[in-house]
Scaffold this motif. Structure first.
Motif, PDB file in Angstrom:
ATOM      1  N   SER A 191      15.062  -6.175   9.270  1.00  0.00           N
ATOM      2  CA  SER A 191      14.024  -5.663   8.160  1.00  0.00           C
ATOM      3  C   SER A 191      13.363  -4.402   8.506  1.00  0.00           C
ATOM      4  CB  SER A 191      13.082  -6.730   7.742  1.00  0.00           C
ATOM      5  OG  SER A 191      13.840  -7.998   7.154  1.00  0.00           O
ATOM      6  N   ALA A 192      12.980  -4.289   9.689  1.00  0.00           N
ATOM      7  CA  ALA A 192      12.287  -3.051   9.879  1.00  0.00           C
ATOM      8  C   ALA A 192      13.102  -1.956   9.677  1.00  0.00           C
ATOM      9  CB  ALA A 192      11.900  -3.043  11.395  1.00  0.00           C
ATOM     10  N   ILE A 193      14.563  -1.915  10.062  1.00  0.00           N
ATOM     11  CA  ILE A 193      15.265  -0.948  10.006  1.00  0.00           C
ATOM     12  C   ILE A 193      15.583  -0.483   8.915  1.00  0.00           C
ATOM     13  CG2 ILE A 193      17.627  -0.223  10.476  1.00  0.00           C
ATOM     14  CD1 ILE A 193      17.871  -1.914  12.765  1.00  0.00           C
ATOM     15  N   ARG A 194      15.590  -1.741   7.872  1.00  0.00           N
ATOM     16  CA  ARG A 194      15.976  -1.516   6.452  1.00  0.00           C
ATOM     17  C   ARG A 194      14.767  -0.630   5.758  1.00  0.00           C
ATOM     18  NH1 ARG A 194      17.259  -6.664   2.568  1.00  0.00           N
ATOM     19  NH2 ARG A 194      19.090  -6.435   3.760  1.00  0.00           N
ATOM     20  N   CYS A 196      -0.459  -2.434   7.710  1.00  0.00           N
ATOM     21  CA  CYS A 196      -0.586  -1.107   7.663  1.00  0.00           C
ATOM     22  C   CYS A 196      -1.871  -0.724   8.461  1.00  0.00           C
ATOM     23  CB  CYS A 196      -0.687  -0.828   6.036  1.00  0.00           C
ATOM     24  SG  CYS A 196       0.580  -1.036   5.172  1.00  0.00           S
ATOM     25  N   LEU A 197      -1.617  -0.709   9.623  1.00  0.00           N
ATOM     26  CA  LEU A 197      -2.692  -0.393  10.726  1.00  0.00           C
ATOM     27  C   LEU A 197      -3.286   1.098  10.467  1.00  0.00           C
ATOM     28  CD1 LEU A 197      -1.400  -1.886  13.899  1.00  0.00           C
ATOM     29  CD2 LEU A 197      -2.643  -3.066  12.344  1.00  0.00           C
ATOM     30  N   PRO A 198      -4.226   1.346  11.043  1.00  0.00           N
ATOM     31  CA  PRO A 198      -4.854   2.757  10.712  1.00  0.00           C
ATOM     32  C   PRO A 198      -3.715   3.874  11.162  1.00  0.00           C
ATOM     33  CG  PRO A 198      -6.582   1.552  11.321  1.00  0.00           C
ATOM     34  CD  PRO A 198      -5.424   0.589  11.575  1.00  0.00           C
ATOM     35  N   ASP A 199      -3.081   3.710  12.093  1.00  0.00           N
ATOM     36  CA  ASP A 199      -2.093   4.729  12.487  1.00  0.00           C
ATOM     37  C   ASP A 199      -0.781   4.649  12.418  1.00  0.00           C
ATOM     38  OD1 ASP A 199      -4.410   6.455  13.587  1.00  0.00           O
ATOM     39  OD2 ASP A 199      -4.488   5.222  15.409  1.00  0.00           O
ATOM     40  N   GLN A 200      -0.334   3.438  12.092  1.00  0.00           N
ATOM     41  CA  GLN A 200       1.033   3.119  11.989  1.00  0.00           C
ATOM     42  C   GLN A 200       1.253   1.704  11.217  1.00  0.00           C
ATOM     43  OE1 GLN A 200       3.267   2.012  15.823  1.00  0.00           O
ATOM     44  NE2 GLN A 200       1.319   1.419  16.518  1.00  0.00           N
ATOM     45  N   VAL A 201       2.556   1.546  10.757  1.00  0.00           N
ATOM     46  CA  VAL A 201       2.889   0.383  10.137  1.00  0.00           C
ATOM     47  C   VAL A 201       3.473  -0.443  11.183  1.00  0.00           C
ATOM     48  CG1 VAL A 201       4.439  -0.877   8.360  1.00  0.00           C
ATOM     49  CG2 VAL A 201       3.364   1.434   7.871  1.00  0.00           C
ATOM     50  N   VAL A 202       3.301  -1.570  11.399  1.00  0.00           N
ATOM     51  CA  VAL A 202       4.035  -2.582  12.281  1.00  0.00           C
ATOM     52  C   VAL A 202       4.458  -3.989  11.443  1.00  0.00           C
ATOM     53  CG1 VAL A 202       2.792  -1.675  14.310  1.00  0.00           C
ATOM     54  CG2 VAL A 202       1.752  -3.886  13.040  1.00  0.00           C
ATOM     55  N   ARG A 259      10.755  15.670  17.964  1.00  0.00           N
ATOM     56  CA  ARG A 259       9.326  14.792  17.610  1.00  0.00           C
ATOM     57  C   ARG A 259       9.625  14.192  16.335  1.00  0.00           C
ATOM     58  NH1 ARG A 259       4.578  15.182  14.583  1.00  0.00           N
ATOM     59  NH2 ARG A 259       3.001  13.671  15.470  1.00  0.00           N
ATOM     60  N   LYS A 260       9.835  12.886  16.512  1.00  0.00           N
ATOM     61  CA  LYS A 260       9.821  12.147  15.241  1.00  0.00           C
ATOM     62  C   LYS A 260       8.532  11.435  15.025  1.00  0.00           C
ATOM     63  CE  LYS A 260      12.436   8.195  13.206  1.00  0.00           C
ATOM     64  NZ  LYS A 260      12.958   8.865  12.040  1.00  0.00           N
ATOM     65  N   PRO A 261       8.035  11.913  13.938  1.00  0.00           N
ATOM     66  CA  PRO A 261       6.625  11.430  13.643  1.00  0.00           C
ATOM     67  C   PRO A 261       6.773   9.901  13.296  1.00  0.00           C
ATOM     68  CG  PRO A 261       7.267  13.349  12.203  1.00  0.00           C
ATOM     69  CD  PRO A 261       8.457  12.839  12.919  1.00  0.00           C
ATOM     70  N   ARG A 262       5.897   9.264  13.467  1.00  0.00           N
ATOM     71  CA  ARG A 262       5.520   7.770  13.299  1.00  0.00           C
ATOM     72  C   ARG A 262       5.422   7.623  11.970  1.00  0.00           C
ATOM     73  NH1 ARG A 262       0.749   7.287  11.640  1.00  0.00           N
ATOM     74  NH2 ARG A 262      -0.901   8.686  12.332  1.00  0.00           N
ATOM     75  N   LEU A 263       5.705   6.369  11.529  1.00  0.00           N
ATOM     76  CA  LEU A 263       5.746   6.123   9.950  1.00  0.00           C
ATOM     77  C   LEU A 263       4.223   5.457   9.823  1.00  0.00           C
ATOM     78  CD1 LEU A 263       7.563   5.912   7.679  1.00  0.00           C
ATOM     79  CD2 LEU A 263       7.873   3.226   8.106  1.00  0.00           C
ATOM     80  N   PHE A 319       6.277  -7.417  15.923  1.00  0.00           N
ATOM     81  CA  PHE A 319       5.696  -8.637  16.927  1.00  0.00           C
ATOM     82  C   PHE A 319       6.252  -9.687  16.530  1.00  0.00           C
ATOM     83  CE2 PHE A 319       2.979  -4.743  17.023  1.00  0.00           C
ATOM     84  CZ  PHE A 319       2.494  -4.765  18.189  1.00  0.00           C
ATOM     85  N   ILE A 320       6.623 -10.596  17.405  1.00  0.00           N
ATOM     86  CA  ILE A 320       7.238 -11.952  17.071  1.00  0.00           C
ATOM     87  C   ILE A 320       6.335 -12.985  17.815  1.00  0.00           C
ATOM     88  CG2 ILE A 320       9.360 -13.362  17.009  1.00  0.00           C
ATOM     89  CD1 ILE A 320       9.471 -10.819  15.305  1.00  0.00           C
TER      90      ILE A 320
END
Length: 704
Positions: free
Chosen positions: A569-572, A537-543, A376-380, A645-646
């Motif tokens: 950038s997301a990867i970075r 920075c949404l309540p449950d995750q970063v997008v 399990r990889k926890p979400r960021l 999201f683009i």
């Protein structure tokens, strides 16, 4: 990142600490490397030392647990609206625990009548750590309703984080009253006592989350030592005897005649009577001479047996009977003992060890082992993202120029960055005004902050600026005029390599910040254009949202470039990108110029970067919501799981980002510019000090 099991209780008295320690013992038996973390200290009213869970885990195991955050500080941060900073500190503690662990047992706070903040904190901690929640309760009438409420409280966009329940104190009689609390502690049948199957256990088994175990009530596991009773009452110890070894499983207030008290002289019983009841005293000593290990004698009223009686009973006292004296009356003493906390003393390590074994013996070990084996990889989470952001910036430690050096928020941000070692900030402005502004805000600027007066250094860059822009007709006079703008001056410092990044925009428009960068820094070799993203920075995750600040109406090729830049950038910054190309239709359901542009951009991205997971065109709800994604695009790897999201144009992107930010009270970090040879980042003119700090951190990381 390690598995995080967050244990929270249904209320006081559920034995949260004991169950948490027992789970650690169960994991150790399975050969799983366990860590432990109590993020926020919650001292009992009678605690005088360090937080008990952390102290106990360090004594009972070889786990090096971090010291928790002080409760007063936690409540102060919550009260001042700085929950995000508090969660960053929680993440830091968790990372210490997780460093050499496969699983970290995180003990939450107990919610009771005096701790209304506990539920809010537990929910925030669960989200920050992306923890799997285990609910610990005891059988009581409203437990089932509480479990259902908890499942909702810990729910997110992809379902509930509540994975299991543990029932503690199963089989404890509902008729037991705390008139004399230790009267509840009649001897049990020991470790082989069978778990009584009651209605509540059956209800827990029927719930959609796993019923991990029912811990049977063993009175002997909460029996205090006679020394604990003495400490609680502040009693004078007339004879210590074996007060550290003998345990109180029953208390008897001896107010009757001697003949009517013969039945009370039993092992593990604390006898309470006035010191002038010498008949009772002698009878207790006779019982001791006959081998009865009485827990102790508690004399009340400040009265002692006579010298002759003490001499008569000396040999009996030498058998180890603890002898205590209090000034209060028998009734007052009994009343106080009725409210003696049932929690095990923090230094009663023998009993804690037995309790850990007892809990571990009744947990579903196979289920625990299987759960821990899940890859399990926890979400960021937002807190984890911000913590990671600061840590990477600290490691990078780059120099960042702030052209709006005399702006109050910028000054505070520079001071925080210096204190937290996020970046070496360079403030442009009148040194006297900057120091005055700092003092008016109650701070003295750190010596590590560099302040540069533009009027002193401006002339140095005229010749260099002419060289950079001579093909555009730049002259020394024009250069000198443009360098009056501190953003231009700061950009020249960046172009010349004197600083490694620039942050501006608290007072200037995006155009004022970006235009000099386009002219003097230029686009990187790998980018076709400059674009921007926001970290939402949404309540449950970063997008990631892009592009929301720069390009009004990109064509398909430009939109593809924006998508690739945003994914990189997301990867970075620690995200595994799943890119959704947003449009007003999903898949092949729509047509027209706008949707065809998105479809073509998606094709180009796949052609240029086969390593990226990308899909489009896709509606926002299909990209973001799992249930909608399964319905509208069941074969898609992105639908319902997108984190990049683009948007098809600036109108859509900027409107969406502001709507989400303001309506959902979401923290947005950015815009972060992409595609420049050197990092330049813009601020919203409404940016807070915290926003500026995070943007400086972003810039420092980009500058690596």
């Amino acid at each position: 990142m390690s598995h995080a099991f967050l244990l929270v209780s249904t209320g006081s008295g559920a034995g949260l600490t004991t169950v948490s320690l027992g789970l650690v013992r169960a994991l150790d038996r399975l050969g799983i490397r366990a860590g432990f973390c109590k993020p926020v200290a919650q001292l009992h009213d009678y605690d005088r030392g360090p937080e008990r869970s952390t102290r106990l885990i360090e004594h009972m195991t070889d786990i090096d647990a971090p010291q928790p955050i002080n409760l007063r500080r936690a409540k102060a941060l919550l009260g001042s609206g700085r929950e995000g900073l508090l969660m960053e500190e929680v993440i830091a503690l968790f990372q210490q625990s997780a460093r050499h662990s496969d699983v970290v047992v995180v003990e939450g706070l107990v919610a009771d009548a005096h701790a209304g903040y506990a539920t809010r904190l537990n929910t925030a901690i669960a989200r920050a750590l992306d923890a799997e929640v285990i609910l610990v309760g005891k059988p009581e009438a409203d437990l089932e309703e509480y479990v259902d409420i908890a499942a909702n409280a810990f729910s997110g966009s992809n379902g509930t984080a509540l994975i299991g329940t543990i029932l503690n104190r199963v089989g404890e009689s509902s008729e037991e009253k705390p008139c004399l609390q230790a009267d509840l502690l009649q001897t049990g049948s020991g470790g082989n006592e069978a778990v009584r199957t009651d209605e509540m256990c059956k209800k827990m088994v029927e719930k959609p989350f796993h019923f991990i175990g029912a811990i049977p009530w063993l009175p002997s596991l909460v029996a205090p030592r006679t020394a604990d009773v003495a400490h609680y009452l502040g009693a004078e110890v007339l004879h210590a005897g074996e007060m550290q070894q003998r345990r109180v499983q029953c208390m008897e207030l001896c107010a009757r005649t001697l003949a009517n008290t013969l039945s009370v002289y039993q092992p593990h019983t604390l006898l309470i009577f006035p010191g002038d009841r010498e008949d009772i005293f002698v009878a207790a000593c006779m019982a001791a001479m006959n081998g009865v290990q009485i827990a102790g004698i508690l004399l009340t009223g400040g009265l002692r047996p006579s010298f002759g009686v003490m001499n008569l009973c000396e040999q009996a006292i030498r058998t180890g009977i603890p002898l205590l004296l209090v000034e209060s009356s028998s009734y007052q003493t009994a009343s106080k003992l009725a409210h003696m906390p049932s929690a095990v003393a923090v230094d009663d390590f023998d009993l804690i060890d037995q309790a850990m074994d007892h809990v571990a013996n009744h947990l579903d070990a196979e289920w625990i082992k299987t759960r821990c084996a899940i890859d399990r990889k926890p979400r960021l989470s937002p807190a984890a993202f911000r913590y990671q952001l600061i840590q990477q910036a600290v490691q990078a430690r780059r120099s960042i120029v702030l052209p709006e050096g005399d702006e109050p928020r910028t000054i505070l941000a520079a001071q925080q960055c210096q204190q937290r070692q996020i970046a070496d900030c360079v403030l442009l402005g009148d040194p006297e005004k900057i120091h005055q502004s700092a003092l008016s805000q109650g701070i003295t600027l750190d010596d590590g902050i560099t302040i540069i007066d533009p009027t002193v250094v401006r002339h140095r860059y005229v010749e260099q600026m002419v060289a950079l822009r001579h093909h555009k007709g730049m002259t020394p006079q024009i250069a000198e005029d443009q360098l009056q703008d501190r953003v231009v001056l700061g950009t020249m410092m960046l172009a010349m390599g004197e600083v490694e990044g620039l942050v501006s925009g608290a007072l200037h428009t995006t155009a004022n910040t970006v235009r000099p960068a386009f002219q003097l820094i230029g686009t990187s070799e790998t980018a076709k254009l400059v674009s921007s993203i926001f970290f939402m920075c949404l309540p449950d995750q970063v997008v990631v949202y892009g592009d929301c600040a720069i390009n009004p109406d990109p064509d398909a090729a430009e939109l593809a470039d924006i998508a690739i830049q945003s994914a990189d950038s997301a990867i970075r910054f620690g995200l595994e990108p799943r890119v959704a190309m947003i449009s007003y239709s999903t898949g092949e359901s729509g047509s027209g110029q706008d949707v065809n542009k998105v479809r073509e951009a998606t094709r180009i991205v796949r052609q240029r970067r086969a390593d990226l997971i990308v899909d489009g065109p896709m509606q926002y709800d299909a990209a973001a919501i799992a249930s909608v994604g399964r319905n509208k695009a069941p074969q898609s790897e992105v639908a319902g799981k997108a984190n990049v999201f683009i948007f098809p144009d600036l109108n859509t992107g900027n409107t969406t980002y502001k709507a989400v930010q303001r309506s959902a009270h979401v923290v947005s970090i950015g815009p972060m510019l992409q595609g420049l040879r050197k990092p330049v980042n813009d601020l919203s003119r409404g940016a807070s000090v915290e926003d500026i700090v995070y943007t400086i951190a972003l810039t420092a990381i980009q500058a690596q």
